[in-house]
Design an enzyme around this catalytic site. Structure first.
Site, PDB file in Angstrom:
ATOM      1  N   GLY A  55       0.837  -1.197   0.000  1.00 31.83           N
ATOM      2  CA  GLY A  55       0.000   0.000   0.000  1.00 31.83           C
ATOM      3  C   GLY A  55       0.865   1.236   0.000  1.00 31.83           C
ATOM      4  O   GLY A  55       2.060   1.173   0.308  1.00 31.83           O
ATOM      5  N   GLN A  72       3.007   9.993   1.686  1.00 38.43           N
ATOM      6  CA  GLN A  72       4.334   9.366   1.788  1.00 38.43           C
ATOM      7  C   GLN A  72       5.272   9.783   0.650  1.00 38.43           C
ATOM      8  O   GLN A  72       6.479   9.605   0.755  1.00 38.43           O
ATOM      9  CB  GLN A  72       4.210   7.835   1.784  1.00 38.43           C
ATOM     10  CG  GLN A  72       3.536   7.285   3.031  1.00 38.43           C
ATOM     11  CD  GLN A  72       3.426   5.778   2.969  1.00 38.43           C
ATOM     12  OE1 GLN A  72       2.478   5.231   2.410  1.00 38.43           O
ATOM     13  NE2 GLN A  72       4.399   5.088   3.531  1.00 38.43           N
ATOM     14  N   CYS A  80       6.058  -0.331   7.512  1.00 39.33           N
ATOM     15  CA  CYS A  80       5.699   0.862   6.751  1.00 39.33           C
ATOM     16  C   CYS A  80       6.895   1.285   5.913  1.00 39.33           C
ATOM     17  O   CYS A  80       8.025   1.301   6.413  1.00 39.33           O
ATOM     18  CB  CYS A  80       5.295   1.989   7.700  1.00 39.33           C
ATOM     19  SG  CYS A  80       4.810   3.507   6.845  1.00 39.33           S
ATOM     20  N   LEU A  81       6.631   1.627   4.668  1.00 38.36           N
ATOM     21  CA  LEU A  81       7.720   2.045   3.785  1.00 38.36           C
ATOM     22  C   LEU A  81       8.382   3.324   4.287  1.00 38.36           C
ATOM     23  O   LEU A  81       9.537   3.592   3.948  1.00 38.36           O
ATOM     24  CB  LEU A  81       7.182   2.250   2.355  1.00 38.36           C
ATOM     25  CG  LEU A  81       6.679   0.976   1.670  1.00 38.36           C
ATOM     26  CD1 LEU A  81       5.995   1.316   0.349  1.00 38.36           C
ATOM     27  CD2 LEU A  81       7.828  -0.010   1.448  1.00 38.36           C
ATOM     28  N   HIS A 122      -4.300   1.385   7.872  1.00 35.89           N
ATOM     29  CA  HIS A 122      -2.932   1.928   7.907  1.00 35.89           C
ATOM     30  C   HIS A 122      -2.810   3.120   6.942  1.00 35.89           C
ATOM     31  O   HIS A 122      -2.233   4.151   7.292  1.00 35.89           O
ATOM     32  CB  HIS A 122      -1.966   0.787   7.533  1.00 35.89           C
ATOM     33  CG  HIS A 122      -0.520   1.152   7.417  1.00 35.89           C
ATOM     34  ND1 HIS A 122       0.451   0.643   8.259  1.00 35.89           N
ATOM     35  CD2 HIS A 122       0.144   1.945   6.534  1.00 35.89           C
ATOM     36  CE1 HIS A 122       1.637   1.131   7.911  1.00 35.89           C
ATOM     37  NE2 HIS A 122       1.479   1.922   6.857  1.00 35.89           N
ATOM     38  N   GLU A 123      -3.393   2.971   5.748  1.00 37.45           N
ATOM     39  CA  GLU A 123      -3.280   4.047   4.742  1.00 37.45           C
ATOM     40  C   GLU A 123      -4.137   5.249   5.116  1.00 37.45           C
ATOM     41  O   GLU A 123      -3.724   6.404   4.922  1.00 37.45           O
ATOM     42  CB  GLU A 123      -3.666   3.527   3.348  1.00 37.45           C
ATOM     43  CG  GLU A 123      -2.877   2.337   2.833  1.00 37.45           C
ATOM     44  CD  GLU A 123      -1.382   2.471   2.935  1.00 37.45           C
ATOM     45  OE1 GLU A 123      -0.875   3.603   3.049  1.00 37.45           O
ATOM     46  OE2 GLU A 123      -0.701   1.436   2.947  1.00 37.45           O
ATOM     47  N   HIS A 139      -2.366   7.354   7.454  1.00 44.03           N
ATOM     48  CA  HIS A 139      -1.404   8.260   6.792  1.00 44.03           C
ATOM     49  C   HIS A 139      -2.108   9.538   6.333  1.00 44.03           C
ATOM     50  O   HIS A 139      -1.553  10.628   6.452  1.00 44.03           O
ATOM     51  CB  HIS A 139      -0.775   7.576   5.572  1.00 44.03           C
ATOM     52  CG  HIS A 139       0.407   6.694   5.862  1.00 44.03           C
ATOM     53  ND1 HIS A 139       1.531   7.149   6.505  1.00 44.03           N
ATOM     54  CD2 HIS A 139       0.641   5.396   5.564  1.00 44.03           C
ATOM     55  CE1 HIS A 139       2.420   6.151   6.596  1.00 44.03           C
ATOM     56  NE2 HIS A 139       1.895   5.071   6.032  1.00 44.03           N
TER      57      HIS A 139
HETATM   58  O1  GNR Z   1       4.049  -2.594   2.509  1.00 45.07           O
HETATM   59  C1  GNR Z   1       3.419  -2.474   3.566  1.00 45.07           C
HETATM   60  N1  GNR Z   1       3.143  -3.580   4.306  1.00 45.07           N
HETATM   61  C2  GNR Z   1       2.282  -3.584   5.390  1.00 45.07           C
HETATM   62  C3  GNR Z   1       2.289  -4.692   6.216  1.00 45.07           C
HETATM   63  C4  GNR Z   1       1.434  -4.756   7.299  1.00 45.07           C
HETATM   64  C5  GNR Z   1       0.572  -3.722   7.549  1.00 45.07           C
HETATM   65  C6  GNR Z   1       0.555  -2.597   6.728  1.00 45.07           C
HETATM   66  C7  GNR Z   1       1.403  -2.535   5.656  1.00 45.07           C
HETATM   67  S1  GNR Z   1       1.377  -1.141   4.610  1.00 45.07           S
HETATM   68  C8  GNR Z   1       3.013  -1.132   4.031  1.00 45.07           C
HETATM   69  C9  GNR Z   1       3.195  -0.065   2.972  1.00 45.07           C
HETATM   70  C10 GNR Z   1       3.014   1.299   3.593  1.00 45.07           C
HETATM   71  O2  GNR Z   1       3.816   1.837   4.303  1.00 45.07           O
HETATM   72  N2  GNR Z   1       1.879   1.896   3.363  1.00 45.07           N
HETATM   73  O3  GNR Z   1       1.607   3.090   3.913  1.00 45.07           O
HETATM   74 NI    NI Z   2       2.786   3.139   5.766  1.00 40.80          NI
END
Ligand code: GNR
Ligand code: NI
Length: 167
Positions: free
Chosen positions: A46, A51, A91-92, A133-134, A137
Protein backbone atom coordinates in the site's frame (compact mmCIF):
# COMPACT_ATOMS: atom_id res chain seq x y z
CA UNK A 1 5.47 7.28 -14.98
CA UNK A 2 8.00 7.61 -12.22
CA UNK A 3 9.20 5.94 -9.05
CA UNK A 4 8.93 8.70 -6.43
CA UNK A 5 11.11 9.11 -3.33
CA UNK A 6 9.33 7.99 -0.13
CA UNK A 7 9.47 10.28 2.93
CA UNK A 8 10.99 8.72 6.06
CA UNK A 9 9.60 9.01 9.57
CA UNK A 10 10.07 11.33 11.47
CA UNK A 11 9.63 13.72 8.50
CA UNK A 12 7.29 16.50 9.55
CA UNK A 13 5.33 16.21 6.27
CA UNK A 14 4.11 12.72 7.30
CA UNK A 15 2.12 14.41 10.08
CA UNK A 16 0.11 16.79 7.92
CA UNK A 17 -3.58 16.27 7.18
CA UNK A 18 -4.24 15.28 3.56
CA UNK A 19 -6.77 17.32 1.56
CA UNK A 20 -9.78 15.83 -0.23
CA UNK A 21 -9.59 15.56 -4.01
CA UNK A 22 -12.20 17.91 -5.50
CA UNK A 23 -12.18 16.63 -9.09
CA UNK A 24 -10.73 13.27 -10.14
CA UNK A 25 -8.91 14.52 -13.22
CA UNK A 26 -5.87 13.53 -15.26
CA UNK A 27 -3.49 14.98 -12.64
CA UNK A 28 -4.99 12.67 -10.01
CA UNK A 29 -4.71 9.70 -12.37
CA UNK A 30 -1.06 10.62 -13.08
CA UNK A 31 -0.42 10.64 -9.31
CA UNK A 32 -2.13 7.23 -8.98
CA UNK A 33 0.09 5.79 -11.74
CA UNK A 34 3.28 7.14 -10.13
CA UNK A 35 2.17 5.91 -6.69
CA UNK A 36 1.45 2.43 -8.09
CA UNK A 37 4.86 2.29 -9.74
CA UNK A 38 6.48 3.47 -6.48
CA UNK A 39 4.55 0.90 -4.39
CA UNK A 40 5.45 -2.00 -6.74
CA UNK A 41 9.11 -0.93 -6.90
CA UNK A 42 9.47 -0.60 -3.12
CA UNK A 43 7.94 -3.27 -2.86
CA UNK A 44 4.94 -2.61 -0.63
CA UNK A 45 1.28 -3.56 -0.40
CA UNK A 46 0.00 0.00 0.00
CA UNK A 47 0.99 3.64 -0.34
CA UNK A 48 -0.60 6.94 0.65
CA UNK A 49 0.10 10.14 -1.31
CA UNK A 50 1.45 11.88 1.81
CA UNK A 51 4.33 9.37 1.79
CA UNK A 52 5.53 10.79 -1.53
CA UNK A 53 5.00 14.38 -0.40
CA UNK A 54 1.63 14.94 -2.09
CA UNK A 55 -1.08 16.46 0.14
CA UNK A 56 -4.07 14.82 -1.57
CA UNK A 57 -6.29 12.04 -0.15
CA UNK A 58 -5.13 9.30 -2.50
CA UNK A 59 -4.25 5.68 -1.60
CA UNK A 60 -3.18 2.68 -3.66
CA UNK A 61 -3.24 -0.91 -2.38
CA UNK A 62 -2.36 -4.28 -3.90
CA UNK A 63 -2.34 -7.23 -1.52
CA UNK A 64 -2.40 -9.88 -4.28
CA UNK A 65 0.42 -12.46 -4.62
CA UNK A 66 0.71 -11.77 -8.35
CA UNK A 67 0.82 -7.98 -7.82
CA UNK A 68 -1.87 -7.50 -10.46
CA UNK A 69 -4.88 -6.29 -8.43
CA UNK A 70 -4.33 -2.58 -7.98
CA UNK A 71 -7.00 -0.83 -5.91
CA UNK A 72 -7.30 2.95 -5.83
CA UNK A 73 -9.03 4.84 -3.03
CA UNK A 74 -9.67 8.57 -3.39
CA UNK A 75 -11.07 10.46 -0.37
CA UNK A 76 -11.55 7.17 1.52
CA UNK A 77 -13.57 7.15 4.75
CA UNK A 78 -14.36 4.33 7.15
CA UNK A 79 -18.12 4.27 7.67
CA UNK A 80 -18.35 1.10 9.77
CA UNK A 81 -15.84 -0.81 11.87
CA UNK A 82 -16.25 -4.01 13.89
CA UNK A 83 -14.18 -6.35 16.02
CA UNK A 84 -10.48 -6.10 16.76
CA UNK A 85 -7.42 -7.82 15.38
CA UNK A 86 -3.69 -7.68 15.99
CA UNK A 87 -1.29 -7.72 13.09
CA UNK A 88 2.43 -7.17 12.70
CA UNK A 89 2.78 -4.06 10.56
CA UNK A 90 5.57 -2.41 8.67
CA UNK A 91 5.70 0.86 6.75
CA UNK A 92 7.72 2.05 3.78
CA UNK A 93 8.25 5.32 5.68
CA UNK A 94 9.63 3.45 8.73
CA UNK A 95 12.03 0.95 7.11
CA UNK A 96 13.18 -2.05 9.13
CA UNK A 97 10.62 -1.65 11.92
CA UNK A 98 7.88 -4.27 12.40
CA UNK A 99 5.49 -4.06 15.33
CA UNK A 100 2.11 -5.47 16.29
CA UNK A 101 -0.79 -3.00 16.09
CA UNK A 102 -4.39 -3.51 17.23
CA UNK A 103 -7.07 -2.34 14.79
CA UNK A 104 -10.65 -3.08 13.75
CA UNK A 105 -11.03 -6.55 12.23
CA UNK A 106 -13.60 -5.48 9.62
CA UNK A 107 -14.20 -2.11 8.03
CA UNK A 108 -16.59 -0.69 5.46
CA UNK A 109 -15.12 2.14 3.39
CA UNK A 110 -16.56 4.67 0.98
CA UNK A 111 -14.23 6.17 -1.63
CA UNK A 112 -14.01 7.35 -5.20
CA UNK A 113 -12.24 5.24 -7.82
CA UNK A 114 -9.78 6.62 -10.41
CA UNK A 115 -12.70 7.63 -12.61
CA UNK A 116 -14.38 9.58 -9.81
CA UNK A 117 -17.14 7.01 -9.22
CA UNK A 118 -18.13 6.31 -5.60
CA UNK A 119 -17.70 2.75 -4.36
CA UNK A 120 -18.02 0.86 -1.10
CA UNK A 121 -15.74 -1.89 0.06
CA UNK A 122 -16.16 -4.24 2.99
CA UNK A 123 -12.77 -5.59 4.00
CA UNK A 124 -11.32 -7.97 6.56
CA UNK A 125 -7.94 -9.55 7.18
CA UNK A 126 -4.86 -8.00 5.58
CA UNK A 127 -6.91 -5.70 3.33
CA UNK A 128 -8.74 -4.22 6.34
CA UNK A 129 -5.41 -3.70 8.16
CA UNK A 130 -3.86 -2.06 5.11
CA UNK A 131 -6.81 0.30 4.45
CA UNK A 132 -6.72 1.46 8.08
CA UNK A 133 -2.93 1.93 7.91
CA UNK A 134 -3.28 4.05 4.74
CA UNK A 135 -6.20 6.14 6.03
CA UNK A 136 -4.07 6.82 9.13
CA UNK A 137 -1.40 8.26 6.79
CA UNK A 138 -4.04 10.60 5.30
CA UNK A 139 -4.74 11.79 8.85
CA UNK A 140 -1.03 12.44 9.44
CA UNK A 141 -0.60 9.32 11.56
CA UNK A 142 2.18 6.74 11.21
CA UNK A 143 1.64 3.21 12.61
CA UNK A 144 4.29 3.61 15.31
CA UNK A 145 2.03 6.21 16.95
CA UNK A 146 -0.24 3.29 17.97
CA UNK A 147 2.62 1.94 20.13
CA UNK A 148 3.70 2.83 23.67
CA UNK A 149 5.87 5.93 24.13
CA UNK A 150 8.74 3.70 25.22
CA UNK A 151 8.55 1.72 21.97
CA UNK A 152 8.27 4.95 19.97
CA UNK A 153 11.41 6.41 21.54
CA UNK A 154 13.32 3.15 20.93
CA UNK A 155 12.22 3.22 17.30
CA UNK A 156 13.31 6.86 16.91
CA UNK A 157 16.71 6.02 18.40
CA UNK A 158 17.10 3.04 16.06
CA UNK A 159 16.16 5.13 13.00
CA UNK A 160 18.62 7.86 13.99
CA UNK A 161 21.37 5.25 14.31
CA UNK A 162 20.45 3.76 10.90
CA UNK A 163 20.61 7.23 9.38
CA UNK A 164 24.07 7.89 10.87
CA UNK A 165 25.34 4.63 9.34
CA UNK A 166 24.04 5.43 5.86
CA UNK A 167 25.33 9.01 5.80
O1 GNR B 1 4.05 -2.59 2.51
C1 GNR B 1 3.42 -2.47 3.57
N1 GNR B 1 3.14 -3.58 4.31
C2 GNR B 1 2.28 -3.58 5.39
C3 GNR B 1 2.29 -4.69 6.22
C4 GNR B 1 1.43 -4.76 7.30
C5 GNR B 1 0.57 -3.72 7.55
C6 GNR B 1 0.55 -2.60 6.73
C7 GNR B 1 1.40 -2.54 5.66
S1 GNR B 1 1.38 -1.14 4.61
C8 GNR B 1 3.01 -1.13 4.03
C9 GNR B 1 3.20 -0.07 2.97
C10 GNR B 1 3.01 1.30 3.59
O2 GNR B 1 3.82 1.84 4.30
N2 GNR B 1 1.88 1.90 3.36
O3 GNR B 1 1.61 3.09 3.91
NI1 NI C 1 2.79 3.14 5.77
Amino acid sequence: MAVLPILRYPDERLHRLARPVVVVDESVRALVRDMAETMYAAPGIGLAAVQVGDPRQVVVIDISEARDELRTFINPVIVEAAGTCEFEEGCLSVPGIYETVRRAARVKTQSLDERGRPFELVAEGLLAVCIQHEIDHLHGRVFVEHLSRLKQSRILAKLKKQQRLTM
